[in-house]
Design a protein around this motif. Structure first.
Motif, PDB file in Angstrom:
ATOM      1  N   SER A  20      -1.591  -3.795  -3.298  1.00 25.34           N
ATOM      2  CA  SER A  20      -1.086  -1.892  -3.319  1.00 25.34           C
ATOM      3  C   SER A  20      -3.056  -1.554  -2.604  1.00 25.34           C
ATOM      4  CB  SER A  20      -1.257  -1.794  -5.082  1.00 25.34           C
ATOM      5  OG  SER A  20      -3.166  -1.750  -5.351  1.00 25.34           O
ATOM      6  N   HIS A  21      -3.331  -0.445  -2.530  1.00 21.02           N
ATOM      7  CA  HIS A  21      -3.631  -0.388  -1.772  1.00 21.02           C
ATOM      8  C   HIS A  21      -5.393  -0.599  -2.006  1.00 21.02           C
ATOM      9  CE1 HIS A  21      -6.256   2.925   0.603  1.00 21.02           C
ATOM     10  NE2 HIS A  21      -6.903   3.546  -0.658  1.00 21.02           N
ATOM     11  N   ASP A  64       0.752  -1.541   0.144  1.00 18.52           N
ATOM     12  CA  ASP A  64       0.015  -0.580   0.040  1.00 18.52           C
ATOM     13  C   ASP A  64       1.564   1.433   0.224  1.00 18.52           C
ATOM     14  OD1 ASP A  64      -1.646   1.981   0.463  1.00 18.52           O
ATOM     15  OD2 ASP A  64      -2.823   0.699   2.219  1.00 18.52           O
ATOM     16  N   SER A  65       0.529   1.798  -1.263  1.00 21.28           N
ATOM     17  CA  SER A  65       1.902   3.192  -1.725  1.00 21.28           C
ATOM     18  C   SER A  65       1.182   4.238  -0.226  1.00 21.28           C
ATOM     19  CB  SER A  65       1.978   3.620  -2.714  1.00 21.28           C
ATOM     20  OG  SER A  65       0.265   4.288  -2.701  1.00 21.28           O
TER      21      SER A  65
END
Length: 279
Positions: A256-257, A228-229
């Motif tokens: 990812s998010h 998760d950026s």
């Protein structure tokens, strides 16, 4: 599979997808920015397959009939009131609750403020606001990850930047984790009059006391993805400090998010496990 109902709450009308048996255990699924209830489709199908009844609203700013213009209409007080109004509209004294991204923020707030109405909470990506608020104040990594907030809070400029060039920058936010047809639908929705401004007003209504809420006292699961950026480990690992009930921390690696869309099985499993513990 889904039936869409227009639910009127005061002057606003919300589009709510529902599915599953009428007598099934109810769970409300709250989407985040910049998506709609569609982001929960795969998770919702898995939950329905296990006998749950799902309610998936397009929230304030996203439903065409619920796009007030003023930033003051997007405070957490009002977003929480929408959730409780939805329960009332469907005749539900209590329900389980899950949320992703901003939907998780609203879910935490609802569980804190209305523990008599919420049986359990599953939050995805965003931890308890006190943990997130601490990281925003103290953790340089989280400060860098959340630096995009500044643009999204700029009225007019954010809308222009995100929608110019066929919404190139808005589309880029979804990365590779969201299917192209879903991205197209989100962009169409947010390109409608007032929609993107309504969605961005969630950020613009956020105040410095964002994380100033007590611990949640309903059973809770927090699902965080290592890729998760937007959400770093510092806030994620502190989440459990703000749950005064049964708590589980589920880590999904290398996603990812956009966890409900990239890893719907893991999210559905976490929700079902939480619901089972409350029976």
């Amino acid at each position: 599979m889904f039936e869409t109902t227009a639910v009127t709450l005061g002057d606003l009308s919300f589009d709510v997808r529902s599915a599953g048996p009428d007598q099934g255990t109810p769970i409300v699924l709250l989407h985040g920015f910049p998506e709609t209830g569609r982001s929960w489709n795969a998770v919702a199908r898995a939950l329905v397959d296990h006998g749950l009844r799902v309610l998936v609203p397009d929230q304030r700013g996203y439903s065409p009939g619920a796009r007030p213009a003023d930033v003051s209409e997007y405070t957490l007080d009002k977003l929480v009131t929408d959730v409780i109004g939805l329960l009332d509209a469907f005749g539900l004294d209590t329900a389980h609750l899950a949320g992703h991204d901003w939907g998780a923020v609203v879910a935490w707030q609802t569980a804190v403020r209305h523990p008599d109405r919420i049986l359990s909470l599953t939050a995805v990506s965003v931890p308890h606001p006190a943990a997130f608020g601490w990281a925003l104040r103290n953790d340089p990594d989280q400060q860098a990850r959340s630096s995009y907030f500044a643009l999204l809070r700029e009225e007019g400029k954010a809308e222009s930047v995100l929608l110019e060039d066929d919404a190139r920058r808005l589309r880029a936010m979804y990365g590779q984790g969201v299917e192209s047809d879903a991205v197209d639908e989100y962009v169409r929705t947010l390109s409608e009059p007032g929609a993107l401004t309504g969605a961005l007003n969630w950020y613009r209504a956020m105040t410095r006391d964002f994380g100033d809420i007590p611990p949640v006292r309903v059973p809770a699961t927090y699902v965080w993805s290592t890729g998760d950026s937007a959400m770093g480990a510092a806030a994620a690992e502190r989440c459990g400090e703000f749950v005064e009930a049964d708590y589980e921390f589920v880590v999904v690696p290398d996603i990812s998010h956009w966890v409900p869309e990239e890893a719907p099985g893991a999210v559905a499993d976490a929700v079902r496990a939480r619901v089972r513990k409350c029976r």
